[in-house]
Design an enzyme around this catalytic site. Structure first.
Site, PDB file in Angstrom:
ATOM      1  N   ASP A 155       0.835  -1.207   0.000  1.00 14.39           N
ATOM      2  CA  ASP A 155       0.000   0.000   0.000  1.00 14.39           C
ATOM      3  C   ASP A 155       0.872   1.260   0.000  1.00 14.39           C
ATOM      4  OD1 ASP A 155      -2.248  -1.671   0.155  1.00 14.39           O
ATOM      5  OD2 ASP A 155      -2.005  -1.840   2.315  1.00 14.39           O
ATOM      6  N   HIS A 184      -5.251  -3.599   5.684  1.00 16.23           N
ATOM      7  CA  HIS A 184      -4.879  -3.901   4.301  1.00 16.23           C
ATOM      8  C   HIS A 184      -6.067  -4.472   3.524  1.00 16.23           C
ATOM      9  CE1 HIS A 184      -2.698  -5.096   0.769  1.00 16.23           C
ATOM     10  NE2 HIS A 184      -3.118  -6.337   0.927  1.00 16.23           N
TER      11      HIS A 184
END
Ligand code: NAI
Length: 338
Positions: A155, A184
């Site tokens: 990310d 996530h």
């Protein structure tokens, strides 16, 4: 002597991740475990003339626990990209039913054979698989929250790349190191563009572009799932991201004064410096992704102060993330406690 084991080493992530690890001069022994195809991957990697030896471990049957035990014994660091990836239309949570038991069984193997290893969890849904590993290690009396990492690095990698693509003439992706916090999956992913050197670039974007950029980081994985059209999710960028976190952990083991900081999804246990403060700021969640300072013992300190320095818009994103994470975490914990 540093031994690193990859569980799921023959997979889409496992293979390029193992290749990158094979090249790291700090690693002496690379151990590869998978339930299929791993002898071939191991033989192939073993011809590379780098610093480390390579071994591969394939169970002879579903009941065979020896191969896993042998692969894990003496490991300093274990990385888990084992399990099934998403297909178009699937969320990460859809993977829970299959991946939860795979991750639980591997964590049991770690508890029995490498209880002091640093453990990096890539298998999705990370928001639930990390609590599963923590609970399994606790059940065995070997849990050390400083040593468990949910890998959210992809990310950060995406957040850096995507903002630089907005300013191709003025910036490179490597100019940025965006903090991405929360969890996530989808809206639990909260990129903090308003903190650090990204702020001036982010502030110049229109409201519409800001929203689109945040959405792209949160759902960037879907771009890859769609483009692969049924053949899986991110593997090469994920291997890079997983390697980057592993490299930082290894670097911090021997770092002399240089601060090593990475974001990771961690257990906010009171024993870790700054974790209690962080927990108060995220409505008492037991797990959350935040920047942490790494050192010889793993996670040495949670950099919770970042939560006090975010914009009003990011605070709103955080509220949504916290709500969703709570269910994801409980689901993982309940899977082991049931
Ligand atoms: P893949 O299907 O290509 O590889 C998975 C490997 O795991 C296969 O080789 C399979 O044989 C192995 N495996 C299955 N059960 C096992 C067991 N019990 N023990 C050891 N190995 C086992 O999948 P891919 O693309 O490598 O993805 C792996 C996982 O990583 C998925 O859960 C995926 O959702 C997740 N992922 C996580 C990301 C993150 O940012 N944390 C990003 C991308 C994927």
């Amino acid at each position: 002597m540093v031994k690193v084991t990859v569980c799921g080493a023959a997979g889409g992530i496992g293979q390029p991740l193992s290749l990158l690890l094979k090249l790291n001069p700090k690693i002496d022994e690379l151990s590869l475990f998978d339930v299929v195809n791993v002898p071939g991957v191991g033989a192939d990697l073993s011809h590379i003339c780098s610093n480390s030896s390579t071994s591969s471990h394939l169970p002879s049957s579903r009941e065979d626990k020896t191969a896993l035990a042998e692969s894990l014994k003496g490991s300093d660091l274990v990385i888990i990209p084992a399990g099934v990836p998403r297909k178009p239309g699937m969320t990460r949570d859809d993977l829970f039913n299959i991946n939860a038991s795979i991750v639980r069984d591997l964590a049991q193997g770690i508890a029995e054979n490498a209880p002091k290893a640093f453990v990096l969890i890539i298998s999705n849904p990370v928001n639930s698989t990390v609590p599963i590993v923590a609970e399994t290690l606790k059940k065995n009396g070997v849990f050390n929250p400083q040593r468990l990492f949910g890998v959210t690095t992809l990310d950060i990698v995406r957040a850096n790349t995507f903002i630089s693509q907005k300013y191709p003439k003025e910036t490179k992706a490597t100019d940025f190191n965006i903090n991405v916090i929360g969890g996530h999956s989808g809206e639990t992913i909260v990129p903090l563009y308003s903190v650090g050197n990204s702020k001036s670039y982010y502030d110049k974007l229109s409201e519409e572009d800001k929203k689109a950029l945040i959405h792209r980081v949160q759902f960037g994985g879907d771009e890859v799932v769609k483009a692969k059209d049924g053949a899986g999710s991110a593997t090469l960028s994920m291997a890079y991201a997983g390697y980057k976190l592993a490299e930082s952990i290894l670097k911090a083991l021997t770092s002399k004064g240089e601060e090593v900081v990475e974001c990771t999804f961690l257990n906010l246990d009171d024993s870790i410096k700054g974790a209690a403060e962080a927990k108060k700021l995220v409505k008492d969640l037991d797990f959350f992704s935040l920047p942490v300072r790494l050192g010889p013992n793993g996670i040495e300190e949670v950099k919770y102060d970042i939560l006090n320095n975010i914009s009003a818009d990011e605070k709103k994103l955080l509220e949504v993330a916290i709500d969703q994470l709570s269910g994801n975490i409980s689901k993982g914990v309940a899977f082991i406690k049931k």
